[in-house]
Design an enzyme around this catalytic site. Structure first.
Site, PDB file in Angstrom:
ATOM      1  N   GLU A  10       5.254  -3.129   0.479  1.00  0.00           N
ATOM      2  CA  GLU A  10       5.277  -3.113  -0.545  1.00  0.00           C
ATOM      3  C   GLU A  10       5.317  -2.085  -0.938  1.00  0.00           C
ATOM      4  OE1 GLU A  10       7.316  -5.067  -3.334  1.00  0.00           O
ATOM      5  OE2 GLU A  10       7.778  -6.502  -2.107  1.00  0.00           O
ATOM      6  N   GLY A  50       0.887  -0.940  -0.038  1.00  0.00           N
ATOM      7  CA  GLY A  50       0.332  -0.112  -0.010  1.00  0.00           C
ATOM      8  C   GLY A  50       1.250   1.629  -0.083  1.00  0.00           C
ATOM      9  N   CYS A 102       1.601   0.592  -9.101  1.00  0.00           N
ATOM     10  CA  CYS A 102       2.580   1.215  -8.265  1.00  0.00           C
ATOM     11  C   CYS A 102       4.023   0.939  -9.178  1.00  0.00           C
ATOM     12  CB  CYS A 102       2.970  -0.299  -7.008  1.00  0.00           C
ATOM     13  SG  CYS A 102       3.544  -1.744  -7.528  1.00  0.00           S
TER      14      CYS A 102
END
Ligand code: NAD
Length: 597
Positions: free
Chosen positions: A338, A316, A372
């Site tokens: 992460e 997140g 991401c």
């Protein structure tokens, strides 16, 4: 255990009720599993096993028939109809959206919110008052029985996960479509296919990964057995974000199951339709003694994190990552973070501009920029910007047509909050391509901004939406300096026909991962570790790295009981001779390198 079993029946959230419902649908005990019941626990274990089968449909085979598979593959990329009602209900409102995809195949289960903590519970620091304490206790009790350790057990669970993916493709694609208007191609590629690859890879290599690894020995232990045992941590918590809800929940889970842990997953409440599917359907495939889904947003997650876990994996934002790390620190729980960040994408003047533009546009606007690994900004000289811009325009038009709003291959923002955040970023007036928005539809056109300044808001945060800013610099040196002046990103990209330039960016910067002359494709390689560095997180997973992350590497030495004549050199009374002998039998010497060859 008796008590834990009772508590679980009565206290834990709706997912446990759901399983009871499923018992009536498929009351088949799992024979493999009964073999794992330990004698002391047998009554509770057997009782549970009979009540809660792994397989929702006992007649379905693990792989499905060929006919079924053909049907499935044909339907992969079919349009997923988006119902207005679905879309309105999705998002951050917390309401349960309609769930039509399941209705034809199984009864609609009631979706229950997780237990809300009362004021009294919130005030209490006692874990017994925590609404999730019983669940965690129950999983830990199961873990202590050793149930999750045998290779056959892990294999059964991984195969069940594979069946979940196989049998729910349509529902997964539908949920992704409702949550983010994700095109089926992107849904299949990023959430289903890569997850299946991970399961298959784990099933192929599990025996090999689990094996004790023997290590070099010194003279003192030459006759003994020295090895690394691959121990599970115990009870693992996996918290995932909204953008790839199945991928980012299930791939960590593959590693955790393969490593022999009990697992609680907490998907994001923001992708509510996907969360609902995970909460309602996934548990019916897996062993409820060792696996659970907890739903909800910040408040339930905060309460969940008050419990002691043996490992936490959080994916997140860095902001919430800090909160999770603080909670983990209270119990000294190891964790992997992460996180996100601003991924730079250097474009050199020596470049095939159209190829570079195609690859950048694909990666940037995949899932409407909510990735991401997406290139956050392009960094190049002003001359390169001028040559790249028409190619970016061409790629956007080619991929999404003149009006991307009508393209079935272009997604939407997850919710109003993120839509408003991205729309605000457009206000600086540097839009070169795109820039159109539609609040009702959470639509933001694929947008490129030119000549963006360092101090502007778009360069101060992870964009996480469909805007590509271009930041101009004098040359490669200045680009490297700029990249290094910022927090270390999850990925760095460099485009150039000159491999020296690509290698220079690789050598002189630091990031979680790197890809030369493309973006995001590094994540398709299961053999590469995936993870951040610095602000973009720490720890890694994918493939064997995922297994290792959820494994405690236990250093073991097993000695024989005899040979006391040799062992006595370390016992008092000490003397110089004994010390010399001990040093020489345990010493690590520098290797002498031959300089003649
Ligand atoms: P987020 O940090 O808002 O939420 C992630 C999870 O944390 C969700 O499950 C959420 O319910 C939970 N959460 C929210 N508030 C919390 C609180 N106060 N306490 C405890 N838990 C809480 O992230 P998001 O908006 O869902 O996802 C976007 C972010 O995730 C971006 O920064 C993106 O870069 C990052 N991300 C990173 C990776 C990676 O692999 N490194 C992958 C995907 C997304």
């Amino acid at each position: 255990m008796e008590r834990a079993g009772e508590i679980v029946q009565s206290v834990i959230s709706g997912h446990f009720d759901l399983r009871k419902q499923q018992i009536q649908e498929a009351p088949y005990p799992n024979e493999d599993n009964q073999n794992f019941a330990c004698s002391g626990q047998s009554s509770v274990r057997q009782h549970k096993i009979q009540e809660r089968p792994f397989c929702r449909d006992p007649n379905s085979s693990c792989t499905g028939s060929a006919g079924q598979q053909n049907q499935r593959h044909q339907s992969k990329l079919q349009e997923i109809p988006l119902h207005d009602g679905d879309r309105q209900n999705s998002g951050s409102s917390g309401q349960s959206p309609g769930y039509t995809g399941q209705q034809n195949r199984r009864p609609q289960h009631k979706f229950q919110e997780p237990p809300q903590a009362s004021d009294q519970q919130q005030d209490s620091s006692s874990s017994s008052m925590n609404p999730y304490a019983a669940l965690v206790d129950c999983l830990r009790a199961t873990w202590l029985t050793g149930k999750t350790r045998p290779v056959d057990y892990r294999r059964t669970q991984l195969e069940a996960l594979s069946r979940f993916l196989e049998e729910n493709e349509t529902e997964i694609l539908h949920a992704l479509s409702v949550d983010m208007r994700r095109p089926p191609f992107e849904g299949y590629l990023a959430d289903i296919s890569v997850t299946k690859n991970e399961v298959n890879n784990a099933l192929n290599n599990l025996c090999y990964w689990m094996k004790d690894e023997s290590v070099d020995k010194n003279l003192a232990t030459k006759l003994d057995c020295a090895f690394v045992r691959k121990d599970p941590f115990g009870v693992v918590l996996i918290i995932s974000p909204f953008n790839y809800p199945f991928h980012l929940t299930l791939i960590p889970m593959v590693g955790a199951i393969a490593a022999g842990n009990c697992v609680i997953v907490k998907p994001s409440e923001q992708s509510s339709c996907s969360e609902k599917l995970l909460a309602e359907v996934l548990p019916s495939y897996l062993d409820p003694d060792t696996f659970a889904v907890v739903t909800g947003g910040p408040e339930p997650t905060t309460r969940l994190l008050e419990n002691k876990f043996d490992y936490i994996m959080f994916t997140g934002s860095p902001r919430i990552g800090k909160i999770v790390m603080t909670a983990a620190a209270k119990h000294l729980t190891p964790l992997t973070l992460e996180l996100g960040g601003q991924n730079p994408c250097y474009v050199d003047c020596c470049c095939n501009f159209q190829n570079a533009a195609n690859r950048i546009v694909w990666a940037k606007f995949f899932n409407c920029g909510q990735t991401c690994l997406a290139p956050d900004y392009v960094i190049c000289t002003i001359e390169t910007q001028e040559r790249l811009m028409p190619c970016l325009r061409q790629a956007i038009r080619c991929f999404y047509g003149c009006n991307p709003r009508d393209s079935p291959d272009y997604g939407r923002m997850i919710n109003d909050k993120h839509f408003q955040r991205i729309r605000t970023l457009l206000e600086c007036g540097r839009v070169a391509i795109g820039g159109e928005t539609d609040e009702c539809d959470r639509y933001i056109a694929p947008t490129v901004m030119a000549d963006v300044k360092e101090w502007e808001p778009i360069m101060q945060q992870e964009v996480f939406g469909p805007i590509l800013p271009i930041f101009t610099v004098r040359d490669l040196d200045e680009a490297i300096q700029y990249i290094n002046s910022k927090e270390r990103p999850l990925a760095a990209y460099a485009f150039s026909c000159d491999s020296k330039v690509v290698n220079r960016v690789l050598d002189c910067t630091s990031s979680g991962g790197f890809c030369g002359n493309d973006c995001m494709m590094q994540a398709t390689l299961i053999s590469l570790p995936f993870g951040g560095i610095g602000y973009s997180g720490f720890g890694m997973y994918h493939g064997k790295y995922g297994f290792d992350t959820f494994t405690h590497h236990r250093g073991c030495l097993s000695r024989c009981m005899g040979l006391e004549a040799i062992n006595c050199i370390r016992y008092p009374p000490y003397n110089q001779r004994k010390l010399d002998l001990m040093i020489s039998t345990t010493e690590v010497r520098r290797r002498s390198f031959c300089t003649l060859l």
